[in-house]
Design a protein around this motif. Sequence first.
Motif, PDB file in Angstrom:
ATOM      1  N   ALA A  36       0.806  -1.220   0.000  1.00  0.00           N
ATOM      2  CA  ALA A  36       0.000   0.000   0.000  1.00  0.00           C
ATOM      3  C   ALA A  36       0.838   1.268   0.000  1.00  0.00           C
ATOM      4  CB  ALA A  36      -0.918   0.001   1.223  1.00  0.00           C
ATOM      5  N   LEU A  37       2.164   1.150  -0.028  1.00  0.00           N
ATOM      6  CA  LEU A  37       3.006   2.315   0.225  1.00  0.00           C
ATOM      7  C   LEU A  37       3.574   2.985  -1.015  1.00  0.00           C
ATOM      8  CD1 LEU A  37       4.898   1.056   3.383  1.00  0.00           C
ATOM      9  CD2 LEU A  37       2.982   2.647   3.258  1.00  0.00           C
ATOM     10  N   GLY A  38       3.626   2.286  -2.125  1.00  0.00           N
ATOM     11  CA  GLY A  38       4.116   2.905  -3.357  1.00  0.00           C
ATOM     12  C   GLY A  38       5.523   3.455  -3.258  1.00  0.00           C
ATOM     13  N   GLY A  39       6.413   2.740  -2.568  1.00  0.00           N
ATOM     14  CA  GLY A  39       7.802   3.157  -2.488  1.00  0.00           C
ATOM     15  C   GLY A  39       8.140   4.054  -1.320  1.00  0.00           C
ATOM     16  N   ALA A  40       7.182   4.322  -0.429  1.00  0.00           N
ATOM     17  CA  ALA A  40       7.418   5.226   0.703  1.00  0.00           C
ATOM     18  C   ALA A  40       7.644   4.445   1.990  1.00  0.00           C
ATOM     19  CB  ALA A  40       6.244   6.182   0.854  1.00  0.00           C
ATOM     20  N   GLU A  42      10.356   3.843   3.881  1.00  0.00           N
ATOM     21  CA  GLU A  42      11.171   4.455   4.945  1.00  0.00           C
ATOM     22  C   GLU A  42      10.352   5.446   5.756  1.00  0.00           C
ATOM     23  OE1 GLU A  42      15.230   7.138   5.592  1.00  0.00           O
ATOM     24  OE2 GLU A  42      14.695   6.416   3.581  1.00  0.00           O
ATOM     25  N   ALA A  43       9.587   6.292   5.089  1.00  0.00           N
ATOM     26  CA  ALA A  43       8.754   7.269   5.786  1.00  0.00           C
ATOM     27  C   ALA A  43       7.690   6.576   6.634  1.00  0.00           C
ATOM     28  CB  ALA A  43       8.095   8.215   4.782  1.00  0.00           C
ATOM     29  N   ALA A  44       7.112   5.489   6.100  1.00  0.00           N
ATOM     30  CA  ALA A  44       6.100   4.761   6.853  1.00  0.00           C
ATOM     31  C   ALA A  44       6.689   4.118   8.097  1.00  0.00           C
ATOM     32  CB  ALA A  44       5.460   3.692   5.968  1.00  0.00           C
ATOM     33  N   PHE A  45       7.928   3.620   7.985  1.00  0.00           N
ATOM     34  CA  PHE A  45       8.578   3.027   9.150  1.00  0.00           C
ATOM     35  C   PHE A  45       8.830   4.090  10.212  1.00  0.00           C
ATOM     36  CE2 PHE A  45      12.441   1.954  11.510  1.00  0.00           C
ATOM     37  CZ  PHE A  45      12.069   0.733  12.049  1.00  0.00           C
ATOM     38  N   ALA A  46       9.328   5.249   9.795  1.00  0.00           N
ATOM     39  CA  ALA A  46       9.590   6.329  10.741  1.00  0.00           C
ATOM     40  C   ALA A  46       8.311   6.763  11.446  1.00  0.00           C
ATOM     41  CB  ALA A  46      10.230   7.516  10.024  1.00  0.00           C
ATOM     42  N   ASP A  47       7.213   6.841  10.707  1.00  0.00           N
ATOM     43  CA  ASP A  47       5.931   7.199  11.322  1.00  0.00           C
ATOM     44  C   ASP A  47       5.498   6.137  12.333  1.00  0.00           C
ATOM     45  OD1 ASP A  47       5.748   9.526   9.860  1.00  0.00           O
ATOM     46  OD2 ASP A  47       4.404   8.688   8.339  1.00  0.00           O
ATOM     47  N   ALA A  48       5.711   4.869  11.989  1.00  0.00           N
ATOM     48  CA  ALA A  48       5.249   3.775  12.842  1.00  0.00           C
ATOM     49  C   ALA A  48       5.961   3.763  14.187  1.00  0.00           C
ATOM     50  CB  ALA A  48       5.440   2.440  12.132  1.00  0.00           C
ATOM     51  N   ILE A  49       7.246   4.131  14.201  1.00  0.00           N
ATOM     52  CA  ILE A  49       7.989   4.072  15.468  1.00  0.00           C
ATOM     53  C   ILE A  49       8.207   5.464  16.067  1.00  0.00           C
ATOM     54  CG2 ILE A  49       9.141   1.946  14.767  1.00  0.00           C
ATOM     55  CD1 ILE A  49      11.758   3.618  14.561  1.00  0.00           C
ATOM     56  N   GLY A  68      12.407  -6.108   2.444  1.00  0.00           N
ATOM     57  CA  GLY A  68      13.546  -6.383   1.579  1.00  0.00           C
ATOM     58  C   GLY A  68      13.188  -6.671   0.133  1.00  0.00           C
ATOM     59  N   ALA A  69      11.919  -6.466  -0.239  1.00  0.00           N
ATOM     60  CA  ALA A  69      11.497  -6.700  -1.620  1.00  0.00           C
ATOM     61  C   ALA A  69      11.981  -5.576  -2.535  1.00  0.00           C
ATOM     62  CB  ALA A  69       9.973  -6.816  -1.689  1.00  0.00           C
ATOM     63  N   ARG A  70      11.899  -5.821  -3.806  1.00  0.00           N
ATOM     64  CA  ARG A  70      12.352  -4.824  -4.792  1.00  0.00           C
ATOM     65  C   ARG A  70      11.620  -3.507  -4.637  1.00  0.00           C
ATOM     66  NH1 ARG A  70      13.237  -7.360 -10.496  1.00  0.00           N
ATOM     67  NH2 ARG A  70      14.762  -8.407  -9.155  1.00  0.00           N
ATOM     68  N   ASP A  71      10.335  -3.556  -4.262  1.00  0.00           N
ATOM     69  CA  ASP A  71       9.565  -2.330  -4.051  1.00  0.00           C
ATOM     70  C   ASP A  71       9.372  -2.047  -2.568  1.00  0.00           C
ATOM     71  OD1 ASP A  71       7.932  -4.475  -3.577  1.00  0.00           O
ATOM     72  OD2 ASP A  71       6.221  -3.736  -4.725  1.00  0.00           O
ATOM     73  N   GLY A  72      10.269  -2.599  -1.718  1.00  0.00           N
ATOM     74  CA  GLY A  72      10.207  -2.357  -0.290  1.00  0.00           C
ATOM     75  C   GLY A  72      11.094  -1.200   0.125  1.00  0.00           C
ATOM     76  N   TRP A  73      11.719  -1.326   1.290  1.00  0.00           N
ATOM     77  CA  TRP A  73      12.585  -0.254   1.800  1.00  0.00           C
ATOM     78  C   TRP A  73      13.956  -0.328   1.120  1.00  0.00           C
ATOM     79  CZ3 TRP A  73      13.703   0.657   7.746  1.00  0.00           C
ATOM     80  CH2 TRP A  73      14.476   1.805   7.883  1.00  0.00           C
ATOM     81  N   VAL A  74      14.703  -1.390   1.386  1.00  0.00           N
ATOM     82  CA  VAL A  74      15.982  -1.641   0.719  1.00  0.00           C
ATOM     83  C   VAL A  74      15.979  -3.095   0.265  1.00  0.00           C
ATOM     84  CG1 VAL A  74      18.490  -1.782   0.997  1.00  0.00           C
ATOM     85  CG2 VAL A  74      17.221   0.075   2.094  1.00  0.00           C
ATOM     86  N   GLU A  75      16.268  -3.327  -1.009  1.00  0.00           N
ATOM     87  CA  GLU A  75      16.191  -4.687  -1.521  1.00  0.00           C
ATOM     88  C   GLU A  75      17.266  -5.561  -0.889  1.00  0.00           C
ATOM     89  OE1 GLU A  75      15.824  -7.159  -5.745  1.00  0.00           O
ATOM     90  OE2 GLU A  75      16.362  -5.027  -5.767  1.00  0.00           O
ATOM     91  N   ALA A  76      16.853  -6.691  -0.364  1.00  0.00           N
ATOM     92  CA  ALA A  76      17.752  -7.686   0.208  1.00  0.00           C
ATOM     93  C   ALA A  76      17.813  -8.881  -0.736  1.00  0.00           C
ATOM     94  CB  ALA A  76      17.264  -8.124   1.590  1.00  0.00           C
ATOM     95  N   PRO A  77      18.893  -9.638  -0.707  1.00  0.00           N
ATOM     96  CA  PRO A  77      19.034 -10.749  -1.651  1.00  0.00           C
ATOM     97  C   PRO A  77      18.156 -11.930  -1.264  1.00  0.00           C
ATOM     98  CG  PRO A  77      20.858 -10.748  -0.112  1.00  0.00           C
ATOM     99  CD  PRO A  77      20.063  -9.505   0.174  1.00  0.00           C
ATOM    100  N   TYR A  78      18.136 -12.916  -2.151  1.00  0.00           N
ATOM    101  CA  TYR A  78      17.560 -14.226  -1.847  1.00  0.00           C
ATOM    102  C   TYR A  78      18.710 -15.199  -1.595  1.00  0.00           C
ATOM    103  CZ  TYR A  78      12.997 -12.707  -3.626  1.00  0.00           C
ATOM    104  OH  TYR A  78      11.805 -12.047  -3.829  1.00  0.00           O
ATOM    105  N   ALA A  79      18.602 -15.972  -0.530  1.00  0.00           N
ATOM    106  CA  ALA A  79      19.538 -17.074  -0.297  1.00  0.00           C
ATOM    107  C   ALA A  79      18.942 -18.326  -0.926  1.00  0.00           C
ATOM    108  CB  ALA A  79      19.750 -17.288   1.197  1.00  0.00           C
ATOM    109  N   PHE A  95      22.743  -1.847   6.871  1.00  0.00           N
ATOM    110  CA  PHE A  95      23.063  -0.432   6.647  1.00  0.00           C
ATOM    111  C   PHE A  95      22.687   0.341   7.908  1.00  0.00           C
ATOM    112  CE2 PHE A  95      18.782  -1.274   5.204  1.00  0.00           C
ATOM    113  CZ  PHE A  95      18.026  -0.202   5.654  1.00  0.00           C
ATOM    114  N   ASP A  96      23.008   1.626   7.950  1.00  0.00           N
ATOM    115  CA  ASP A  96      22.668   2.477   9.093  1.00  0.00           C
ATOM    116  C   ASP A  96      21.502   3.387   8.740  1.00  0.00           C
ATOM    117  OD1 ASP A  96      24.601   1.429  10.727  1.00  0.00           O
ATOM    118  OD2 ASP A  96      26.084   2.989  10.287  1.00  0.00           O
ATOM    119  N   TRP A  97      20.650   3.629   9.715  1.00  0.00           N
ATOM    120  CA  TRP A  97      19.519   4.543   9.547  1.00  0.00           C
ATOM    121  C   TRP A  97      19.428   5.410  10.792  1.00  0.00           C
ATOM    122  CZ3 TRP A  97      14.631   4.879  12.116  1.00  0.00           C
ATOM    123  CH2 TRP A  97      13.704   5.754  11.501  1.00  0.00           C
ATOM    124  N   ARG A  98      19.659   6.682  10.635  1.00  0.00           N
ATOM    125  CA  ARG A  98      19.611   7.638  11.740  1.00  0.00           C
ATOM    126  C   ARG A  98      20.494   7.184  12.908  1.00  0.00           C
ATOM    127  NH1 ARG A  98      13.316   9.795  12.152  1.00  0.00           N
ATOM    128  NH2 ARG A  98      13.009  10.132   9.913  1.00  0.00           N
TER     129      ARG A  98
END
Length: 298
Positions: A36-40, A42-49, A68-79, A95-98
């Motif tokens: 439901a976020l359309g690429g937003a 990081e902002a949604a996570f910041a609002d949530a916490i 970690g999906a392609r359209d998530g926050w930061v894409e993570a690999p598949y093992a 990675f680091d965030w704030r």
Amino acid sequence: MSGYSVVGDWGTSRLRLFRVEKAVLAARRDGPGIGALGGAAEAAFADAIAPWLADGPPESITLCGMAGARDGWVEAPYADCPADAALWRQAAMRFDWRGAPVAIMAGLACEGADGIADVMRGEETQIFGAIARDAALGAGRHMIVLPGTHNKWSLVEDGRIAAFRTMPTGELFALLRDRSTLGPKVDVANPIEEAAGFAEGLDRARDGKLLQSLFAARAMRLRQGRSPDWALGYLSGLLIGCEVAEMRGMLGATDSVTLIGDARLSARYAQALDRQGVTTHMLDGDACALAGLGLTEI
């Protein structure tokens, strides 16, 4: 130091976050899913916490699922499977965030004997968490099923996820209910009628003839006076029953399955599996996810 960490399971349809100190002290289960976020994200996570950030940034953040999906926050690999918990953890995106270290856990990928590729994100956390909570699941061969929008049937061998297959049964049910002439497009009003329809759908599913049986959800309402609640239950029972029959053949015969996830949906799968001679054991999805993310208590 703020003295707390954040762990979470971010799915397509909802966000579940937990504030952890020595134990889980707070939780948010009503956040928006990635879809439901359309690429937003990081902002949604910041609002949530945001209420927790008032105490300072967390000491660490660990997220699994569609973060970690392609359209998530930061894409993570598949093992690649077969994979154990150690290999999966090594593949996390970090990675680091704030000022807080973030780990977004990897998904898993496999390819069936038929050459069909498959992926999962989030469910592997619950599986490894279930193994962490119950050592018996880490030895020998087990079938672990995670009902949801995209159900995962996972073969676990000696603590490793060896293979899995995704069945989009929940998504198909939603499409039939809301966007087809077969579904009544209503919420359940009479649980007794809905349960009767579910049982009849399971009976029809025994022969595995899904397409031949689908239109009865409409015809039985028009010609035999069945209710919209019956039709909803019938569609659900037919789809789940046919899924069970198909997957038992694809992943091998078994007389026992572990179900992880929502209690109501897991109970439906337990009923369907029981009809086909398979015993079940149900585990709480949140508890398994937290254990997979490194917590021993909930």
